[in-house]
Design an enzyme around this catalytic site. Structure first.
Site, PDB file in Angstrom:
ATOM      1  N   LYS A 146       0.952  -1.189   0.116  1.00 37.78           N
ATOM      2  CA  LYS A 146       0.118   0.128   0.139  1.00 37.78           C
ATOM      3  C   LYS A 146       0.978   1.298  -0.114  1.00 37.78           C
ATOM      4  CE  LYS A 146      -4.028   1.998   2.571  1.00 37.78           C
ATOM      5  NZ  LYS A 146      -4.968   1.926   3.724  1.00 37.78           N
ATOM      6  N   SER A 150      -9.718   2.342   2.995  1.00 40.86           N
ATOM      7  CA  SER A 150      -9.038   2.937   2.080  1.00 40.86           C
ATOM      8  C   SER A 150      -7.971   1.956   1.440  1.00 40.86           C
ATOM      9  CB  SER A 150      -8.185   3.948   2.968  1.00 40.86           C
ATOM     10  OG  SER A 150      -7.340   3.160   3.978  1.00 40.86           O
ATOM     11  N   SER A 203     -10.128  -0.190   7.278  1.00 40.73           N
ATOM     12  CA  SER A 203      -9.708  -0.040   5.811  1.00 40.73           C
ATOM     13  C   SER A 203      -8.971  -1.235   5.147  1.00 40.73           C
ATOM     14  CB  SER A 203      -8.588   1.155   5.950  1.00 40.73           C
ATOM     15  OG  SER A 203      -9.240   2.211   5.886  1.00 40.73           O
TER      16      SER A 203
END
EC number: 6.3.5.7
Lengths: 95, 482, 484
Positions: free
Chosen positions: C76, C151, C175
């Site tokens: 990420k 997210s 998330s």
């Protein structure tokens, strides 16, 4: 709790965020919505409950006093927007 | 109208740790700009703080020295504001749960009285960087080497009633932190900085007046001046029908005035909250007891001991113990020479005058305690007179070596040889017959005074090296024989 | 190759069915061909990946027994990577290249894993739909009209579209778990403090926790083995003994008690989602587990408490982005205030600004007690609910998300509706507990996630509870259309 445009201006000043006058109204509305959501907290009975800043209620480990970091100025300033003589440059600071 | 001044001090002291309070970067003074600002100090994204144990140890030492409560649980909070010397946009500090709680300390005033000043609390926090205002393409330059240097902020109660008391308190704090070795206390380098909260009220009033915070006071001298000039300003203002506004004011040493810092006036709302990257610090009783057991002797205890062990006056002992370096120096001289009173005199008068004149620190002084002790021993054993000793001392300050070799090299040894002295006395008597007659004709009571002339002449002839006692004896004998 | 799980890829590398370079090339090729559709990567690190793969092949040839050696993964874009841009999905950090690695990045490097690239995400991890990214929205491989969740939407889409066998992610309020649910993946958020936060760009420090998105619970265990470590650089990282998280994967569920919180099945839960979750409960009962109805009475206060605490922390955490030392700086600032306001005004998107303002408000003079302090008190009540629950049960089970993936724009004008996406996941972050989402079926051809919450540091048990379910079902094996 609802906030109005002038509240938003004050908050934006504290948070150093530029928010245009046109956007301030919409921002005030959406933040008022969020505050309405969080206002549900007020109904909770928290008498005698200690605030919990950290999920595990853990304690701080302390570090030994040793210099472990070498000078890395060049690498760290490689992406700085403005530098001179190793200093970061900003518009004049007035005391 | 009789006015009373009310003063509270906030003193920031840089702790002499090797590394910063939340990072492993060096705290050394005077490095190239930003060469000691690591990723954590620069608030690079993803970096995290870890607290330095030594900073806590130092803070606890200070708390114990101030007879204060130690915060066994202390919590770092974030104080939020934007400034270019504050990389994270918040200062990590302590507010609700500081490391040092209330305490009390005695200060000594010039009139010999002591007064207790209460400590409100002292907390640990990180220092900010520096903004340099020279012209860099029309901008300011930011050096973050200092960012993250550990500080304790020492907050007093508003217990001081004059600038003199404020200076005495500041000096006491300076004395304590340098005794403890937790800071170099150099005000000129910013290792110790002082803000004063000053207000005035009519004598007898209960309520405090509106206070102003005076910033940028960076020497003992300026503390006194800044407070006095601010007190004057406030009294004039009130007497002219005005009102003191609570504000932050900057002391300008060049103009000797304080002026409002309007830039700081913009609605400060620091939005303190516990720092989620740092956890509460818990110190146990053993940890605190261990630190307590290793505390060095503090100024008050040392002063009392100097009075009892060396028979010094309380005033002399106070002067000698104000700084640890001076106290240690004195004690070494006293012990080596075995003459504490002479040692006290030499340290407080001659040595102090020399250091003052040459603007040197004791640590850099060319006269070692060992050599000064030797010098005193030579006075005591009659090798030189007190007067010659001053010459030897001056030579020592010029780096000419130890007292014995100076005495030897310069031939300053006292002449105690009676034959040589007799010869000098005879010559002086022969060359000054008129004065001899006067002496002989004078009243018994006036004679001792008149003797000075002859002694002076003989000492002059011996270049000061004749043993004064021997001169006196021989002179009297010879004059009586005339 | 790309349909294989990590466990299968490990076999393939060991049996020399393919090399790490071949495997890496294959994924890089797929990303090149297909990510135009999904936008799951912000940066693809082709050269570095191939170099790492070559090194991994050498290690493998020398007999390296680290399971992840040679396995390609994606990170990420919240994790700092030396020499490679770390944008955090924000214009603010579009030009930011860290001179240091996040601890977890370093851990995977040591394990011999190969980094394919950095995945898309909601800006500064603030969002539940991946619509707030400066680099554009990510599309859900199951239905490209729908959001992948957020997210960690990029990490989820990359794994679901088989553009990476696994990806790292972070979870502040759901998330990892919510995108896992929306993309038919296994998403694990470990106990707060189990994984180092060093080098992970902070959103809300007391809630943020790194974890993984994988296709199976077994892969998740393999990934956690490398990710978890004690790190002296993170004061909040816990010095608990590390374990082999795959070791308990064979344990029987006989005697396991599963708590079903009544509050997780109330108003707001899509009825079909509820059905899938109920069916999963039946599966567990058939595996020998006992289920028990429990109550987590402060559940309704989790979202309100979160939207005070997370914005408060983020309002301070994001103050460092001021245009002075790195990151976006506005053109020709006329003074210092202008530099700050325009750099931040231009660098941050609307949702980030909204949260900074809410946090600033909650901490400001006169409101601190009513908001911040109150929320921290409620946080303790929420934690206590779980402490009480874990006195009675081994794991807590419920839906991950109230409904399956929604269409783009459906909630972007209504922050509160968006925030309620995380209604079942947020309490876990407030309490610091480990949570996991696994696939449990479909509604309208869109995946549904089942959430399992464990006690502190009970990741091993939690992963086995998920693994046993995956041995008995094939929901997790279903692949998004046109990905195979």
């Amino acid at each position: 709790m609802a906030v109005n445009q002038s509240d938003i201006e004050k908050l934006a000043e504290l948070a150093k965020l530029e928010i245009s006058t046109e956007a301030a109204g919409a921002t005030a509305d959406s933040i008022s919505q969020v505050l309405e959501l969080v206002d549900q907290l007020q109904a909770a009975d928290t008498t005698g409950v200690a605030p919990m800043a950290h999920p595990l209620d853990a304690v701080q480990r302390l570090r030994a006093d040793q210099v472990t970091e070498a000078d890395q100025r060049e690498a760290l300033q490689a992406m700085a927007p403005a530098t001179e003589d190793g200093l970061y440059l900003v518009p004049r600071v007035i005391e | 109208m009789e006015w009373e001044t009310v003063i509270g001090l906030e003193i920031h002291v840089q702790l002499s740790t090797q590394s910063k309070i939340f990072s492993g970067a060096s705290t050394a003074f005077g490095a190239a700009p930003n060469s000691q600002a690591c990723a954590i100090d620069l608030a690079m994204p993803g970096t995290l703080p870890v607290a330095n144990e030594q900073a806590f140890r130092f803070a606890v030492m200070f708390g114990l020295a101030m007879n204060a409560e130690i915060g066994k649980r202390s919590v770092f909070e974030r104080k939020n504001y934007f400034y270019p010397d504050l990389p994270k946009g918040y200062q990590t500090t302590q507010l609700e749960e500081p490391i040092v709680g209330p305490g009390v300390i005695d200060i000594e005033l010039e009139n010999g009285e002591t007064k207790s000043i209460r400590l409100h609390h002292a907390h640990l926090e990180e220092d900010a960087g520096k903004s340099l205002h020279e012209d860099y393409q029309g901008m300011s330059g930011i050096d973050l080497n200092r960012a993250g240097t550990p500080l304790i902020e020492i907050v007093s109660e508003p217990d001081m009633r004059s600038a003199e008391e404020a200076v005495a308190y500041l000096k006491k704090i300076h004395s304590i932190i340098t005794y403890l070795g937790i800071s170099d206390g150099e005000m000129s380098q910013g290792s110790m900085r002082c803000d004063a909260n000053v207000s005035v009220r009519l004598k007898g009033e209960e309520e405090y007046g509106t206070r102003c915070e005076i910033k940028n006071i960076n020497s003992f001298k300026f503390v006194e001046k800044a407070i006095n000039v601010e007190v004057e300003r406030q009294i004039d203002l009130i007497e002219d029908g005005g009102k003191v506004v609570q504000e932050t004011r900057l002391y300008d040493a060049d103009k000797n005035e304080t002026r409002s810092m309007r830039s700081k006036e913009v609605a400060n709302d620091y939005r303190y909250f516990p720092c989620p990257d740092l956890l509460p610090v818990i110190l146990d009783d053993d940890y605190i007891a261990e630190i307590k057991s290793k505390l060095p002797e503090l100024p008050d205890a040392k002063r009392d001991r100097f009075v009892s062990d060396y028979g010094l006056s309380s005033y002399d002992a106070t002067v000698l113990t104000a700084e640890r370096a001076t106290a240690d120096y004195f004690e070494s001289v006293a012990k080596t020479s075995g003459e504490p009173k002479l040692a006290a005199n030499w340290v407080m008068v001659d040595l102090a005058a020399y250091l003052n004149k040459s603007e040197q620190k004791l640590a850099d002084c060319p006269v070692s305690a060992k050599h000064l002790a030797q010098l005193i021993a030579r006075i005591k054993d009659g090798t030189i007179s007190g007067k010659i000793a001053k010459q030897v001392f001056e030579a020592m300050t010029n780096g000419e070596g130890d007292p014995d070799s100076i005495i030897e090299k310069r031939g300053l040894k006292q002449v105690s040889d009676t034959g040589a002295i007799e010869k000098m006395v005879d010559e002086v008597i022969a060359n000054n017959q008129a004065q001899v007659d006067n002496y002989k004709n004078a009243d018994e009571k006036k004679r001792p005074k008149m003797l000075g002339f002859f002694v002076g002449q003989i000492m002059k002839a011996s270049k000061g090296q004749a043993n004064p006692q021997a001169v006196n004896e021989i002179l009297l004998k010879k004059l009586n024989e005339q | 190759m790309h349909t294989k799980t990590i466990a299968q890829l490990i076999e393939g590398l060991r049996s020399k069915e393919f090399s790490s370079v071949e495997l890496t090339r294959h994924y890089l090729q797929r990303i090149k061909e297909r990510d135009g559709t999904y936008n799951s990567y912000i940066t693809v690190t082709e050269e570095a990946a191939l170099a790492q793969a070559e090194a991994a092949d050498q290690r493998l040839a020398a007999g390296d027994d680290n399971p992840l050696c040679g396995i390609p993964i994606a990170h990420k874009d919240i994790f700092c990577t030396t020499g490679i841009r770390t944008s955090c999905g924000s214009k603010m950090l579009d030009n930011f290249i860290a001179p240091y690695d996040a601890t977890i990045v370093e851990n995977y490097q040591k394990a011999g894993a190969v980094m394919l690239g950095k995945t898309n995400m909601d800006e500064f991890a603030m969002g539940s739909s991946n619509e707030t990214s400066y680099y554009g929205p990510v599309k859900n491989p199951w239905n490209t009209n729908c959001v992948p969740g957020g997210s960690s939407g990029g990490s989820a889409a990359a794994v679901a579209a088989l553009l990476a066998p696994a990806a790292t992610a972070s979870d502040t309020g759901g998330s990892i778990r919510q995108p896992a649910a929306l993309c038919n993946l296994t998403g694990l958020k470990p106990t707060y403090g189990r994984v180092s936060r060093w080098g992970m760009i902070a959103f809300a420090s007391s809630l943020d926790q790194a974890g993984t998105l994988t296709r199976t619970a077994e892969d998740s265990a393999i990934m956690l083995n490398a990710m978890a470590s004690f790190d002296a650089k993170d004061s909040t990282c816990v010095d608990e003994p590390l374990e082999d998280y795959t070791a308990k994967l064979g344990d029987s569920l006989q005697g396991l008690t599963i708590g079903i919180p009544e509050e997780y099945f109330g108003e707001g839960l899509n009825p079909q989602t509820a059905e899938r979750v109920q069916a999963a409960i039946k599966v567990y009962e058939s595996l020998g587990a006992t289920t028990k109805s429990i109550s987590l009475p402060h559940t309704h206060l989790a979202v309100p408490a979160y939207y005070v605490i997370a914005p408060a922390e983020c309002s301070a955490n994001l103050s460092r982005f001021d245009g002075v030392r790195y990151g976006h700086r506005c053109d020709d600032p006329k003074d210092l205030a202008d530099l700050y306001k325009r750099s931040r005004g231009e660098g941050f998107g609307d949702e980030v600004k909204r949260r900074i303002l809410v946090g600033t408000y909650a901490l400001s003079a006169g409101y601190y007690d009513a908001y911040y302090n109150k929320a921290q008190q409620v946080r303790r009540l929420i934690k206590q609910d779980f402490v009480d629950a874990f006195n009675q049960v081994d794991v807590v089970l419920g839906p991950t998300s109230p409904s399956p993936a929604f269409e783009f724009g459906a909630k972007s004008d209504d922050p509160v509706a968006m925030y309620l996406e995380d209604i079942y996941t947020i309490a876990t972050n407030l309490a610091g507990l480990p949570g996991l989402s696994i696939p449990c079926g479909m509604v309208d051809n869109k995946p549904v996630g089942l959430q399992l919450i464990g006690n502190y540091f009970a990741e091993s048990k939690l992963l086995n509870v998920a693994h046993q379910f995956q041995l008995a079902t094939d929901f997790h094996q279903q692949l998004a259309p046109e990905t195979a």
